[in-house]
Scaffold this active site. Sequence first.
Site, PDB file in Angstrom:
ATOM      1  N   ASP A 308       0.756  -1.166  -0.013  1.00 18.71           N
ATOM      2  CA  ASP A 308      -0.180   0.076   0.085  1.00 18.71           C
ATOM      3  C   ASP A 308       0.681   1.352   0.035  1.00 18.71           C
ATOM      4  O   ASP A 308       1.466   1.669   0.892  1.00 18.71           O
ATOM      5  CB  ASP A 308      -1.041  -0.027   1.109  1.00 18.71           C
ATOM      6  CG  ASP A 308      -2.326   0.850   0.981  1.00 18.71           C
ATOM      7  OD1 ASP A 308      -2.987   1.144   2.130  1.00 18.71           O
ATOM      8  OD2 ASP A 308      -2.357   1.412  -0.390  1.00 18.71           O
ATOM      9  N   LYS A 357      -8.062  -1.451   3.637  1.00 22.98           N
ATOM     10  CA  LYS A 357      -7.320  -0.225   3.429  1.00 22.98           C
ATOM     11  C   LYS A 357      -7.157   0.214   5.029  1.00 22.98           C
ATOM     12  O   LYS A 357      -6.427   1.104   5.278  1.00 22.98           O
ATOM     13  CB  LYS A 357      -8.220   0.943   2.614  1.00 22.98           C
ATOM     14  CG  LYS A 357      -7.408   2.326   2.538  1.00 22.98           C
ATOM     15  CD  LYS A 357      -6.319   2.130   1.672  1.00 22.98           C
ATOM     16  CE  LYS A 357      -6.432   2.113   0.295  1.00 22.98           C
ATOM     17  NZ  LYS A 357      -5.063   2.229  -0.381  1.00 22.98           N
ATOM     18  N   LYS A 398      -8.372  13.926  -3.366  1.00 28.98           N
ATOM     19  CA  LYS A 398      -8.751  13.538  -2.145  1.00 28.98           C
ATOM     20  C   LYS A 398      -8.585  14.478  -1.093  1.00 28.98           C
ATOM     21  O   LYS A 398      -7.592  15.221  -1.124  1.00 28.98           O
ATOM     22  CB  LYS A 398      -7.910  12.205  -1.867  1.00 28.98           C
ATOM     23  CG  LYS A 398      -8.389  11.762  -0.551  1.00 28.98           C
ATOM     24  CD  LYS A 398      -7.584  10.397   0.012  1.00 28.98           C
ATOM     25  CE  LYS A 398      -6.118  10.909   0.638  1.00 28.98           C
ATOM     26  NZ  LYS A 398      -5.316  10.073   0.093  1.00 28.98           N
ATOM     27  N   LYS A 468       2.525   1.974   3.324  1.00 28.35           N
ATOM     28  CA  LYS A 468       1.955   2.400   4.721  1.00 28.35           C
ATOM     29  C   LYS A 468       1.868   0.929   5.459  1.00 28.35           C
ATOM     30  O   LYS A 468       2.312   1.319   6.751  1.00 28.35           O
ATOM     31  CB  LYS A 468       0.460   2.597   4.384  1.00 28.35           C
ATOM     32  CG  LYS A 468      -0.077   3.487   3.383  1.00 28.35           C
ATOM     33  CD  LYS A 468      -1.773   3.515   3.683  1.00 28.35           C
ATOM     34  CE  LYS A 468      -2.576   4.511   2.776  1.00 28.35           C
ATOM     35  NZ  LYS A 468      -2.386   4.251   1.716  1.00 28.35           N
TER      36      LYS A 468
HETATM   37  N1  LIG Z   1      -2.701   7.960  -3.528  1.00 27.57           N
HETATM   38  C1  LIG Z   1      -3.190   6.718  -4.168  1.00 27.57           C
HETATM   39  O1  LIG Z   1      -3.695   7.137  -5.502  1.00 27.57           O
HETATM   40  C2  LIG Z   1      -3.058   5.380  -3.539  1.00 27.57           C
HETATM   41  C3  LIG Z   1      -2.329   5.359  -2.283  1.00 27.57           C
HETATM   42  C4  LIG Z   1      -2.216   4.103  -1.744  1.00 27.57           C
HETATM   43  C5  LIG Z   1      -2.555   3.051  -2.629  1.00 27.57           C
HETATM   44  N2  LIG Z   1      -3.280   3.234  -3.741  1.00 27.57           N
HETATM   45  C6  LIG Z   1      -4.021   1.973  -4.254  1.00 27.57           C
HETATM   46  O2  LIG Z   1      -3.483   1.957  -5.432  1.00 27.57           O
HETATM   47  C7  LIG Z   1      -4.516   1.218  -6.245  1.00 27.57           C
HETATM   48  C8  LIG Z   1      -5.020   2.072  -7.578  1.00 27.57           C
HETATM   49  O3  LIG Z   1      -5.211   3.201  -7.197  1.00 27.57           O
HETATM   50  P1  LIG Z   1      -5.928   3.908  -8.336  1.00 27.57           P
HETATM   51  O4  LIG Z   1      -6.364   5.282  -7.890  1.00 27.57           O
HETATM   52  O5  LIG Z   1      -5.210   4.064  -9.560  1.00 27.57           O
HETATM   53  O6  LIG Z   1      -7.110   3.194  -8.731  1.00 27.57           O
HETATM   54  P2  LIG Z   1      -8.078   3.032 -10.297  1.00 27.57           P
HETATM   55  O7  LIG Z   1      -9.299   2.355  -9.557  1.00 27.57           O
HETATM   56  O8  LIG Z   1      -7.977   4.119 -10.747  1.00 27.57           O
HETATM   57  O9  LIG Z   1      -7.129   2.082 -10.881  1.00 27.57           O
HETATM   58  C9  LIG Z   1      -7.079   0.543 -10.597  1.00 27.57           C
HETATM   59  C10 LIG Z   1      -7.084  -0.040 -11.952  1.00 27.57           C
HETATM   60  O10 LIG Z   1      -7.047  -1.547 -11.724  1.00 27.57           O
HETATM   61  C11 LIG Z   1      -7.758  -2.234 -12.669  1.00 27.57           C
HETATM   62  N3  LIG Z   1      -8.205  -3.580 -12.400  1.00 27.57           N
HETATM   63  C12 LIG Z   1      -8.969  -3.861 -11.059  1.00 27.57           C
HETATM   64  N4  LIG Z   1      -8.597  -5.237 -10.988  1.00 27.57           N
HETATM   65  C13 LIG Z   1      -7.760  -5.533 -11.822  1.00 27.57           C
HETATM   66  C14 LIG Z   1      -7.114  -7.012 -12.213  1.00 27.57           C
HETATM   67  N5  LIG Z   1      -7.395  -8.033 -11.594  1.00 27.57           N
HETATM   68  N6  LIG Z   1      -6.019  -6.927 -13.125  1.00 27.57           N
HETATM   69  C15 LIG Z   1      -5.820  -5.808 -13.727  1.00 27.57           C
HETATM   70  N7  LIG Z   1      -6.426  -4.611 -13.543  1.00 27.57           N
HETATM   71  C16 LIG Z   1      -7.287  -4.519 -12.489  1.00 27.57           C
HETATM   72  C17 LIG Z   1      -9.120  -1.421 -12.783  1.00 27.57           C
HETATM   73  O11 LIG Z   1      -9.814  -1.533 -14.128  1.00 27.57           O
HETATM   74  C18 LIG Z   1      -8.509   0.101 -12.763  1.00 27.57           C
HETATM   75  O12 LIG Z   1      -8.264   0.462 -13.919  1.00 27.57           O
HETATM   76  C19 LIG Z   1      -5.736   0.773  -5.481  1.00 27.57           C
HETATM   77  O13 LIG Z   1      -5.830  -0.005  -4.938  1.00 27.57           O
HETATM   78  C20 LIG Z   1      -5.614   2.082  -4.323  1.00 27.57           C
HETATM   79  O14 LIG Z   1      -6.055   1.660  -2.916  1.00 27.57           O
HETATM   80  C21 LIG Z   1      -3.532   4.412  -4.115  1.00 27.57           C
HETATM   81  O1  LIG Z   2      -1.962   7.185   1.589  1.00 29.63           O
HETATM   82  P1  LIG Z   2      -3.357   7.657   2.048  1.00 29.63           P
HETATM   83  O2  LIG Z   2      -3.512   9.053   1.658  1.00 29.63           O
HETATM   84  O3  LIG Z   2      -2.967   7.558   3.651  1.00 29.63           O
HETATM   85  O4  LIG Z   2      -4.418   6.786   1.843  1.00 29.63           O
HETATM   86  C1  LIG Z   2      -5.363   6.847   0.666  1.00 29.63           C
HETATM   87  C2  LIG Z   2      -6.538   6.573   1.286  1.00 29.63           C
HETATM   88  O5  LIG Z   2      -6.771   7.483   2.468  1.00 29.63           O
HETATM   89  C3  LIG Z   2      -7.376   6.946   0.077  1.00 29.63           C
HETATM   90  O6  LIG Z   2      -8.873   6.589   0.426  1.00 29.63           O
HETATM   91  C4  LIG Z   2      -7.310   6.540  -1.169  1.00 29.63           C
HETATM   92  O7  LIG Z   2      -6.880   7.819  -1.638  1.00 29.63           O
HETATM   93  C5  LIG Z   2      -5.655   5.800  -1.423  1.00 29.63           C
HETATM   94  O8  LIG Z   2      -6.110   4.483  -1.713  1.00 29.63           O
HETATM   95  C6  LIG Z   2      -4.787   6.036  -0.169  1.00 29.63           C
HETATM   96  O9  LIG Z   2      -4.473   4.691   0.387  1.00 29.63           O
END
Ligand SMILES: NC(=O)c1ccc[n+]([C@@H]2O[C@H](COP(=O)([O-])OP(=O)(O)OC[C@H]3O[C@@H](n4cnc5c(N)ncnc54)[C@H](O)[C@@H]3O)[C@@H](O)[C@H]2O)c1
Ligand SMILES: O=P([O-])([O-])O[C@@H]1[C@@H](O)[C@H](O)[C@@H](O)[C@H](O)[C@@H]1O
Length: 515
Positions: A308, A357, A398, A468
């Site tokens: 994460d 999460k 966010k 995280k």
């Molecule tokens: N700041 C952040 O954006 C942040 C921080 C920590 C964690 N994350 C994690 O990163 C991940 C992506 O975040 P995001 O904002 O890009 O989300 P998003 O939903 O825009 O992108 C995720 C993508 O994964 C695809 N997907 C889902 N299941 C799949 C599979 N089995 N195989 C291939 N593709 C698949 C979806 O179609 C989508 O396009 C999430 O799990 C989120 O919790 C994001």
């Molecule tokens: O990294 P962070 O901002 O503490 O945590 C975030 C979450 O609070 C939020 O729901 C989502 O934006 C991302 O998946 C990310 O994980």
Amino acid sequence: MASSNGISKRLIVESPNVKVEDGVLESRFTYRKNHFETRADGLHVIPHEHEYSFKTVLKPRKTGLLLVGLGGNNGSTATGSIFANQYGMTWRTKEGINKANYFGSITQSSTVHLGFDGNEQVYVPFKDIVPILSPNDLIISGWDINNANLYEAMGRARVFEPELQEKLRPFLEPIVPLPSIYYPDFIALNQEGRANNVIEGNNKQQHLEHIRNDIRSFKEKHQLECVIVLWTANTERFTDVKDGLNTTAQDLLASIQRNEEEISPSNIFAVASILEGAHYINGSPQNTLVPGIIELAQQNNVFVGGDDFKSGQTKFKSAFVDFLVSSGLKPESIVSYNHLGNNDGKNLSEARQFRSKEISKSNVVDDMVESNKILFPTAQNPDHCVVIKYVPYVADSKRAMDEYICSIFMGGKQTFVVHNTCEDSLLASPLIYDLAILTELASRVTYKVGDTYQPFHSVLSILSLLLKAPVVPPGTPVSNAFMRQFSTLSKLVTALAGFPSDSDMQIEFFTKLPK
Ligand SMILES: NC(=O)c1ccc[n+]([C@@H]2O[C@H](COP(=O)([O-])OP(=O)(O)OC[C@H]3O[C@@H](n4cnc5c(N)ncnc54)[C@H](O)[C@@H]3O)[C@@H](O)[C@H]2O)c1
Ligand SMILES: O=P([O-])([O-])O[C@@H]1[C@@H](O)[C@H](O)[C@@H](O)[C@H](O)[C@@H]1O
């Protein structure tokens, strides 16, 4: 090239402990650590010294980064930003002209303090201490359950300004994610409408072979020396961890062959990566890295890391709580609320995905609480509440709101209220590069403290700074305090380069140090 205070200079280490031979940097490093014995008369501290030798292959490898979730907000943003940087793109906004950069990347935009040169403090860019990849060097591809090309995905993400999106169109429109594995039970049911790019059938062994073939083809097509598979797809629900299913490599492989329900898409990607000699990083909070996957990684000498991305609200918390506890102030209540409107938020709006999460966001203060038995004599954590709401209007921007209430001197209270607008993908994408760049660096390093050089442990805990809920080698402690994590990483790279990073004692400023 190193630079000190903005002036580019080569970093040449003059030490008998360093030599370069056949493109390999060999360095000897004295690791000073304290050993402890609790005895009747008190805690005995016994300083020990351990002589490490490191070998670092100097030339970074030609590296491919395969993103699972390539069509997501993070995937499209991370991919587009590399083209923007490669071509030095600029774009207008109402604030003025913006230029592509790598701000938010530790490896590209942070510096390490090396000491004082008699006139000023010396800081060197992290990226100049030992040779590392630039994000510009990464060859990116990947999979998505949705078939949108990356230009369409970028538009859907609503992260980049329109002018930049149009400049990126010729680069991103031709990129269409590879079909992926979709097991509806692991991500939110509200994602079903997105799944139009899915590998046929429901045989997990066949899916494993399909993904392995994708990795092999990618590696051969680009003649890669290093491949990293990184999960930035949706957050999955936690999987069960139980004997006979996934606690050993053998059981895990057998479970896939038996088509066990509990084997997740991310498990399949991790196993495929490892069996193809690719490293696997989990940017989401689910417990992909079950014991069987860690054992398989060790058997195949590849790295795994997770969980994460630590990108916004939690990143701030991991520094702020460290500041509070180090100041002798006792956090009693931490309430972390945020709302977001991207697809991640939509996926997290379902209970089982939110629970993944919530777990990764909640454990970040544990090490800081355990560090201070004066404030926390019973290691009873502060009240810590995590709330995430899905509000489409704010999209990827966010809105995090935190309240910290601390006990202070003589029964007083100090309350901090923080509003933190996290442009989620613009904060996560630099971490994607860093995770890949540090993994590639680690793949070029071997060490010995005895007779034989060997690689680092397969669980790459040096990535903790970016995550995280850091996964660490079994039996080792988790560190979340941000500056301690940064210190661990910067001290390692300076040791690889053959010199200790500054102790920061600054004793020369209050003692007479001979010239
Ligand atoms: N700041 C952040 O954006 C942040 C921080 C920590 C964690 N994350 C994690 O990163 C991940 C992506 O975040 P995001 O904002 O890009 O989300 P998003 O939903 O825009 O992108 C995720 C993508 O994964 C695809 N997907 C889902 N299941 C799949 C599979 N089995 N195989 C291939 N593709 C698949 C979806 O179609 C989508 O396009 C999430 O799990 C989120 O919790 C994001
Ligand atoms: O990294 P962070 O901002 O503490 O945590 C975030 C979450 O609070 C939020 O729901 C989502 O934006 C991302 O998946 C990310 O994980």
